[in-house]
Motif scaffolding. Structure first.
Motif, PDB file in Angstrom:
ATOM      1  N   ASP A  57       0.816  -1.213   0.000  1.00  0.00           N
ATOM      2  CA  ASP A  57       0.000   0.000   0.000  1.00  0.00           C
ATOM      3  C   ASP A  57       0.854   1.269   0.000  1.00  0.00           C
ATOM      4  O   ASP A  57       0.551   2.233  -0.708  1.00  0.00           O
ATOM      5  CB  ASP A  57      -0.949  -0.016   1.197  1.00  0.00           C
ATOM      6  N   GLN A  58       1.939   1.284   0.774  1.00  0.00           N
ATOM      7  CA  GLN A  58       2.800   2.468   0.793  1.00  0.00           C
ATOM      8  C   GLN A  58       3.588   2.604  -0.506  1.00  0.00           C
ATOM      9  O   GLN A  58       3.815   3.719  -0.999  1.00  0.00           O
ATOM     10  CB  GLN A  58       3.746   2.414   1.988  1.00  0.00           C
ATOM     11  N   ALA A  59       4.008   1.484  -1.070  1.00  0.00           N
ATOM     12  CA  ALA A  59       4.718   1.527  -2.350  1.00  0.00           C
ATOM     13  C   ALA A  59       3.820   2.091  -3.439  1.00  0.00           C
ATOM     14  O   ALA A  59       4.254   2.915  -4.271  1.00  0.00           O
ATOM     15  CB  ALA A  59       5.200   0.135  -2.726  1.00  0.00           C
ATOM     16  N   ALA A  60       2.558   1.672  -3.458  1.00  0.00           N
ATOM     17  CA  ALA A  60       1.622   2.193  -4.453  1.00  0.00           C
ATOM     18  C   ALA A  60       1.418   3.688  -4.273  1.00  0.00           C
ATOM     19  O   ALA A  60       1.337   4.447  -5.252  1.00  0.00           O
ATOM     20  CB  ALA A  60       0.287   1.447  -4.338  1.00  0.00           C
ATOM     21  N   GLN A  61       1.345   4.121  -3.009  1.00  0.00           N
ATOM     22  CA  GLN A  61       1.165   5.543  -2.750  1.00  0.00           C
ATOM     23  C   GLN A  61       2.369   6.358  -3.225  1.00  0.00           C
ATOM     24  O   GLN A  61       2.215   7.422  -3.830  1.00  0.00           O
ATOM     25  CB  GLN A  61       0.917   5.761  -1.257  1.00  0.00           C
TER      26      GLN A  61
ATOM     27  N   PRO B 148       5.244  -5.878   8.126  1.00  0.00           N
ATOM     28  CA  PRO B 148       5.143  -4.472   7.707  1.00  0.00           C
ATOM     29  C   PRO B 148       6.092  -4.113   6.574  1.00  0.00           C
ATOM     30  O   PRO B 148       5.866  -3.126   5.867  1.00  0.00           O
ATOM     31  CB  PRO B 148       5.482  -3.702   8.994  1.00  0.00           C
ATOM     32  N   GLU B 149       7.155  -4.924   6.377  1.00  0.00           N
ATOM     33  CA  GLU B 149       8.102  -4.621   5.308  1.00  0.00           C
ATOM     34  C   GLU B 149       7.478  -4.759   3.921  1.00  0.00           C
ATOM     35  O   GLU B 149       7.974  -4.182   2.945  1.00  0.00           O
ATOM     36  CB  GLU B 149       9.328  -5.535   5.409  1.00  0.00           C
ATOM     37  N   LEU B 150       6.377  -5.496   3.824  1.00  0.00           N
ATOM     38  CA  LEU B 150       5.733  -5.661   2.517  1.00  0.00           C
ATOM     39  C   LEU B 150       5.033  -4.393   2.063  1.00  0.00           C
ATOM     40  O   LEU B 150       4.744  -4.229   0.876  1.00  0.00           O
ATOM     41  CB  LEU B 150       4.733  -6.817   2.570  1.00  0.00           C
ATOM     42  N   ALA B 151       4.746  -3.500   2.987  1.00  0.00           N
ATOM     43  CA  ALA B 151       4.041  -2.268   2.620  1.00  0.00           C
ATOM     44  C   ALA B 151       4.864  -1.415   1.668  1.00  0.00           C
ATOM     45  O   ALA B 151       4.309  -0.672   0.857  1.00  0.00           O
ATOM     46  CB  ALA B 151       3.691  -1.474   3.879  1.00  0.00           C
ATOM     47  N   THR B 152       6.184  -1.502   1.755  1.00  0.00           N
ATOM     48  CA  THR B 152       7.063  -0.693   0.892  1.00  0.00           C
ATOM     49  C   THR B 152       7.780  -1.570  -0.123  1.00  0.00           C
ATOM     50  O   THR B 152       8.941  -1.338  -0.450  1.00  0.00           O
ATOM     51  CB  THR B 152       8.080   0.067   1.752  1.00  0.00           C
ATOM     52  N   SER B 153       7.095  -2.597  -0.607  1.00  0.00           N
ATOM     53  CA  SER B 153       7.721  -3.544  -1.535  1.00  0.00           C
ATOM     54  C   SER B 153       6.891  -3.712  -2.798  1.00  0.00           C
ATOM     55  O   SER B 153       5.670  -3.509  -2.793  1.00  0.00           O
ATOM     56  CB  SER B 153       7.900  -4.908  -0.861  1.00  0.00           C
ATOM     57  N   ALA B 154       7.599  -4.089  -3.859  1.00  0.00           N
ATOM     58  CA  ALA B 154       6.953  -4.532  -5.095  1.00  0.00           C
ATOM     59  C   ALA B 154       7.233  -6.024  -5.220  1.00  0.00           C
ATOM     60  O   ALA B 154       8.393  -6.452  -5.265  1.00  0.00           O
ATOM     61  CB  ALA B 154       7.504  -3.770  -6.296  1.00  0.00           C
ATOM     62  N   LEU B 155       6.194  -6.819  -5.241  1.00  0.00           N
ATOM     63  CA  LEU B 155       6.320  -8.270  -5.209  1.00  0.00           C
ATOM     64  C   LEU B 155       6.158  -8.844  -6.608  1.00  0.00           C
ATOM     65  O   LEU B 155       5.208  -8.521  -7.325  1.00  0.00           O
ATOM     66  CB  LEU B 155       5.271  -8.866  -4.267  1.00  0.00           C
ATOM     67  N   VAL B 156       7.111  -9.711  -6.967  1.00  0.00           N
ATOM     68  CA  VAL B 156       7.136 -10.325  -8.296  1.00  0.00           C
ATOM     69  C   VAL B 156       7.231 -11.840  -8.116  1.00  0.00           C
ATOM     70  O   VAL B 156       7.839 -12.333  -7.142  1.00  0.00           O
ATOM     71  CB  VAL B 156       8.331  -9.794  -9.113  1.00  0.00           C
ATOM     72  N   GLY B 157       6.639 -12.589  -9.032  1.00  0.00           N
ATOM     73  CA  GLY B 157       6.709 -14.041  -8.958  1.00  0.00           C
ATOM     74  C   GLY B 157       8.144 -14.548  -8.931  1.00  0.00           C
ATOM     75  O   GLY B 157       9.037 -13.970  -9.571  1.00  0.00           O
ATOM     76  N   TRP B 158       8.379 -15.618  -8.176  1.00  0.00           N
ATOM     77  CA  TRP B 158       9.727 -16.152  -8.002  1.00  0.00           C
ATOM     78  C   TRP B 158      10.404 -16.504  -9.336  1.00  0.00           C
ATOM     79  O   TRP B 158      11.560 -16.107  -9.564  1.00  0.00           O
ATOM     80  CB  TRP B 158       9.671 -17.368  -7.081  1.00  0.00           C
ATOM     81  N   PRO B 159       9.752 -17.188 -10.270  1.00  0.00           N
ATOM     82  CA  PRO B 159      10.420 -17.505 -11.553  1.00  0.00           C
ATOM     83  C   PRO B 159      10.781 -16.254 -12.350  1.00  0.00           C
ATOM     84  O   PRO B 159      11.860 -16.178 -12.945  1.00  0.00           O
ATOM     85  CB  PRO B 159       9.386 -18.367 -12.283  1.00  0.00           C
ATOM     86  N   GLN B 160       9.892 -15.282 -12.373  1.00  0.00           N
ATOM     87  CA  GLN B 160      10.152 -14.051 -13.120  1.00  0.00           C
ATOM     88  C   GLN B 160      11.326 -13.278 -12.506  1.00  0.00           C
ATOM     89  O   GLN B 160      12.199 -12.772 -13.232  1.00  0.00           O
ATOM     90  CB  GLN B 160       8.894 -13.176 -13.126  1.00  0.00           C
TER      91      GLN B 160
END
Length: 399
Positions: free
Chosen positions: A165-169, A200-212
């Motif tokens: 959510d924070q990364a999107a903001q 809480p660290e996920l709030a400032t993260s961009a998550l990508v699939g492991w293979p990609q």
């Protein structure tokens, strides 16, 4: 003339004793029904109190577990140079083999950075980390999405991302479908995570699939953070062995999170509710025992004529005591079984209405009828002995 043979003392056979014990219940059906009803209500109260409390406890503990009281986080520790010591490539798999561990997921570091577009200066990263992620991350962390959808088997191999959510903001992304510049390529945003207190660290993260992430973003396939869901009662045990399991060569270079305050709250809640259940069950049993004793005393007083007649005909005091004691046990058994049924229906009905998981402790199910019989026997012991000591003449005179 032949002399009469001397009188011999006879013993009651078990079948005869059972028939004697059934005299009271057969001839005084209303009193027997009311007595059994009183016992049933006492046992039903015990079953209902313990069952409803156990159901409430199960519901509350499940909520605490969902919040993370059984969650352990394993991350790289620091070496002698105070630099993070990466976890071995086998750490995630080894941790999953710990017996009490129920679920395992992980995120991995990448070399990529994310920007809103290709016009943003390289130094303006917004402190957003790009992480490779396992597909079960949402399930293990009980995370939710504000908008959009999570990664799946197909999208894990595609240039798509889910933003905290924070990364999107910070990136100015307001809805799924928009694109961001990630690792020099355009990535479509499929979802935005809701805030999650467990990670809480996920709030400032961009998550990508492991293979990609492994194929295009410089991820080396090694977990940077491993999340473990363990059996709630075995959290300390898993915590004690997690470091050595993740990195057998250097367990001191593994950081294992301690159980949160939720675990302490869970244990305190479980202990408090257990004590409450036992206290209420004890009170219910005490009330039931007093009711049974009162019923048996009244029954002996009402049947003094019958007692005197049987004594005059040769019945021994032990046989009289056994008769009344057996009556008490029979009433206790009938009442115990009836109370178990009524109590169980009450628990399941109440739990269904509240939306709780219905839970009746197995020892309560077994102990209910057994305790009813024991309490009935103890409550009927004094009246039975009183009937056995009654003098035939006094009993007949007072009838």
């Amino acid at each position: 003339m032949t002399s009469p043979s001397p009188l011999r003392r006879t013993r009651l056979r078990p079948t005869d004793l059972l028939r004697l014990g059934m005299i009271g219940p057969r001839t005084r059906k209303m009193r027997t029904a009311l007595s059994a009803l009183g016992i049933s209500l006492g046992i039903a109260a015990v079953i209902a109190v313990t069952g409803i409390s156990a159901s409430n406890q199960a519901h509350l503990l499940a909520r605490l577990d969902r919040l993370g009281s059984n969650l352990i986080t394993v991350t790289p520790g620091r070496g002698t140079d105070q630099q993070p010591a990466p976890l071995p490539p086998t750490a995630e798999k080894m941790l999953a083999n710990i017996a009490p561990v129920q679920q395992v997921t992980a995120t991995g570091a990448t070399k990529a950075e994310v920007y809103r577009n290709d016009l943003v200066p390289k130094e303006q990263t917004g402190s957003i980390a790009v992480l490779a992620t396992r597909l079960n991350l949402m399930d293990v962390l009980h995370a939710t999405l504000l908008r959009g959808k999570w990664l799946d088997e197909a999208s894990a191999n595609l240039p798509v991302t889910v933003l905290g959510d924070q990364a999107a903001q910070r990136l100015g992304v307001t809805a799924p479908g928009e694109r961001v510049r990630l690792g020099g390529q355009w990535y479509a945003v499929t979802g935005i995570l809701a805030p999650n207190d467990l990670a809480p660290e996920l709030a400032t993260s961009a998550l990508v699939g492991w293979p990609q992430a492994t194929a295009h973003l410089g991820a080396d396939g090694t977990a940077a953070t491993v999340y473990l869901r363990t059996h709630p009662e075995r959290v300390p045990d898993v915590q004690a062995v997690a470091g050595a399991t993740a990195n057998p060569a250097n367990p001191s270079k593994v950081a294992v999170s301690r159980p949160s305050d939720l675990l302490t709250a869970r244990n305190e809640t479980k202990g408090a509710l257990t004590g409450l259940v036992l206290s209420l069950a004890g009170v219910a049993l005490l009330v039931g025992g007093v009711g049974i004793a009162n019923t048996m005393v009244v029954g002996v007083m009402e049947r003094r004529g019958e007692i005197g007649l049987r004594r005059a005909l040769g019945a021994r005091g032990g046989q009289i005591a056994a008769q009344f004691l057996l009556e008490a046990v029979l009433m206790g058994g009938i009442g115990g079984i009836g109370g178990l049924i009524v109590g169980a229906l009450t628990v399941y009905g109440y739990a269904l209405a509240q939306g709780w998981p219905a839970s009746i402790p197995f020892h309560t199910v077994v102990a209910g009828p057994v305790v009813a019989v024991i309490v009935a026997a103890l409550a009927g012991l004094h009246p039975a002995l009183r009937a056995a000591r009654a003098s035939p003449t006094d009993a007949l005179r007072s009838a």
